[in-house]
Design a protein around this motif. Sequence first.
Motif, PDB file in Angstrom:
ATOM      1  N   ILE A  87       0.834  -1.202   0.000  1.00  0.00           N
ATOM      2  CA  ILE A  87       0.000   0.000   0.000  1.00  0.00           C
ATOM      3  C   ILE A  87       0.870   1.255   0.000  1.00  0.00           C
ATOM      4  CG2 ILE A  87      -1.645   1.326   1.382  1.00  0.00           C
ATOM      5  CD1 ILE A  87      -2.850  -1.424   2.199  1.00  0.00           C
ATOM      6  N   LEU A  88       1.921   1.260   0.798  1.00  0.00           N
ATOM      7  CA  LEU A  88       2.818   2.411   0.842  1.00  0.00           C
ATOM      8  C   LEU A  88       3.486   2.620  -0.511  1.00  0.00           C
ATOM      9  CD1 LEU A  88       4.233   4.644   2.487  1.00  0.00           C
ATOM     10  CD2 LEU A  88       6.002   2.954   3.006  1.00  0.00           C
ATOM     11  N   HIS A  89       4.026   1.546  -1.080  1.00  0.00           N
ATOM     12  CA  HIS A  89       4.776   1.663  -2.337  1.00  0.00           C
ATOM     13  C   HIS A  89       3.873   1.963  -3.533  1.00  0.00           C
ATOM     14  CE1 HIS A  89       8.017   1.037  -5.155  1.00  0.00           C
ATOM     15  NE2 HIS A  89       7.246   0.196  -5.834  1.00  0.00           N
ATOM     16  N   HIS A  90       2.829   1.173  -3.702  1.00  0.00           N
ATOM     17  CA  HIS A  90       1.980   1.302  -4.889  1.00  0.00           C
ATOM     18  C   HIS A  90       0.880   2.351  -4.733  1.00  0.00           C
ATOM     19  CE1 HIS A  90       3.769  -2.037  -7.055  1.00  0.00           C
ATOM     20  NE2 HIS A  90       3.846  -2.648  -5.885  1.00  0.00           N
ATOM     21  N   GLY A 105      -0.433   8.271  -5.059  1.00  0.00           N
ATOM     22  CA  GLY A 105      -0.861   9.449  -4.309  1.00  0.00           C
ATOM     23  C   GLY A 105       0.052  10.652  -4.455  1.00  0.00           C
ATOM     24  N   ILE A 106       1.339  10.466  -4.277  1.00  0.00           N
ATOM     25  CA  ILE A 106       2.265  11.600  -4.354  1.00  0.00           C
ATOM     26  C   ILE A 106       2.379  12.139  -5.779  1.00  0.00           C
ATOM     27  CG2 ILE A 106       4.677  12.319  -4.041  1.00  0.00           C
ATOM     28  CD1 ILE A 106       4.681  10.533  -1.499  1.00  0.00           C
ATOM     29  N   SER A 129      -3.338  18.987  -1.944  1.00  0.00           N
ATOM     30  CA  SER A 129      -3.188  17.790  -2.788  1.00  0.00           C
ATOM     31  C   SER A 129      -2.169  16.821  -2.226  1.00  0.00           C
ATOM     32  CB  SER A 129      -2.779  18.194  -4.207  1.00  0.00           C
ATOM     33  OG  SER A 129      -3.786  18.931  -4.831  1.00  0.00           O
ATOM     34  N   LEU A 130      -1.086  17.362  -1.648  1.00  0.00           N
ATOM     35  CA  LEU A 130      -0.054  16.491  -1.090  1.00  0.00           C
ATOM     36  C   LEU A 130      -0.484  15.813   0.207  1.00  0.00           C
ATOM     37  CD1 LEU A 130       3.187  18.483  -1.915  1.00  0.00           C
ATOM     38  CD2 LEU A 130       2.419  16.306  -2.906  1.00  0.00           C
ATOM     39  N   VAL A 131      -1.607  16.236   0.752  1.00  0.00           N
ATOM     40  CA  VAL A 131      -2.196  15.541   1.904  1.00  0.00           C
ATOM     41  C   VAL A 131      -3.290  14.583   1.429  1.00  0.00           C
ATOM     42  CG1 VAL A 131      -3.560  15.843   4.003  1.00  0.00           C
ATOM     43  CG2 VAL A 131      -1.652  17.386   3.519  1.00  0.00           C
ATOM     44  N   LEU A 132      -4.192  15.091   0.607  1.00  0.00           N
ATOM     45  CA  LEU A 132      -5.376  14.308   0.245  1.00  0.00           C
ATOM     46  C   LEU A 132      -5.088  13.166  -0.734  1.00  0.00           C
ATOM     47  CD1 LEU A 132      -7.937  17.227  -0.022  1.00  0.00           C
ATOM     48  CD2 LEU A 132      -7.664  15.581   1.839  1.00  0.00           C
ATOM     49  N   GLY A 160      -4.419   7.463  -1.838  1.00  0.00           N
ATOM     50  CA  GLY A 160      -3.525   6.387  -2.260  1.00  0.00           C
ATOM     51  C   GLY A 160      -3.595   5.182  -1.350  1.00  0.00           C
ATOM     52  N   ILE A 161      -3.872   5.422  -0.077  1.00  0.00           N
ATOM     53  CA  ILE A 161      -4.048   4.304   0.857  1.00  0.00           C
ATOM     54  C   ILE A 161      -5.260   3.486   0.424  1.00  0.00           C
ATOM     55  CG2 ILE A 161      -4.620   3.666   3.238  1.00  0.00           C
ATOM     56  CD1 ILE A 161      -3.022   6.204   4.095  1.00  0.00           C
TER      57      ILE A 161
END
Length: 91
Positions: free
Chosen positions: A21-24, A30-31, A62-65, A70-71
Amino acid sequence: MKARQFKKWEEIRKKGKKKFILHHGVIGWGIPCGVLFPFVSSFLENSSVRFDQSFFSLLAASLVLFPLGGILFGLWIWHGLEQAYKKNTNE
């Protein structure tokens, strides 16, 4: 799921759901979306990219949401791949 995809998923699966989840989801989706969205939005609104206060406010939001989204995206992809894997292994 094809044999090559099956083996690749087994390797990814061994590393764990959180890492996937973190990587993909967060880093892979997300980023990048969080960075690109303000540029696209500004361009569509102004026919050019303007680095004004609204741009940077949108970038911060955007960098938060998007990474939070992405999670959810990563969880959704994980779930779909797990279903395909279990269908092929009869788990």
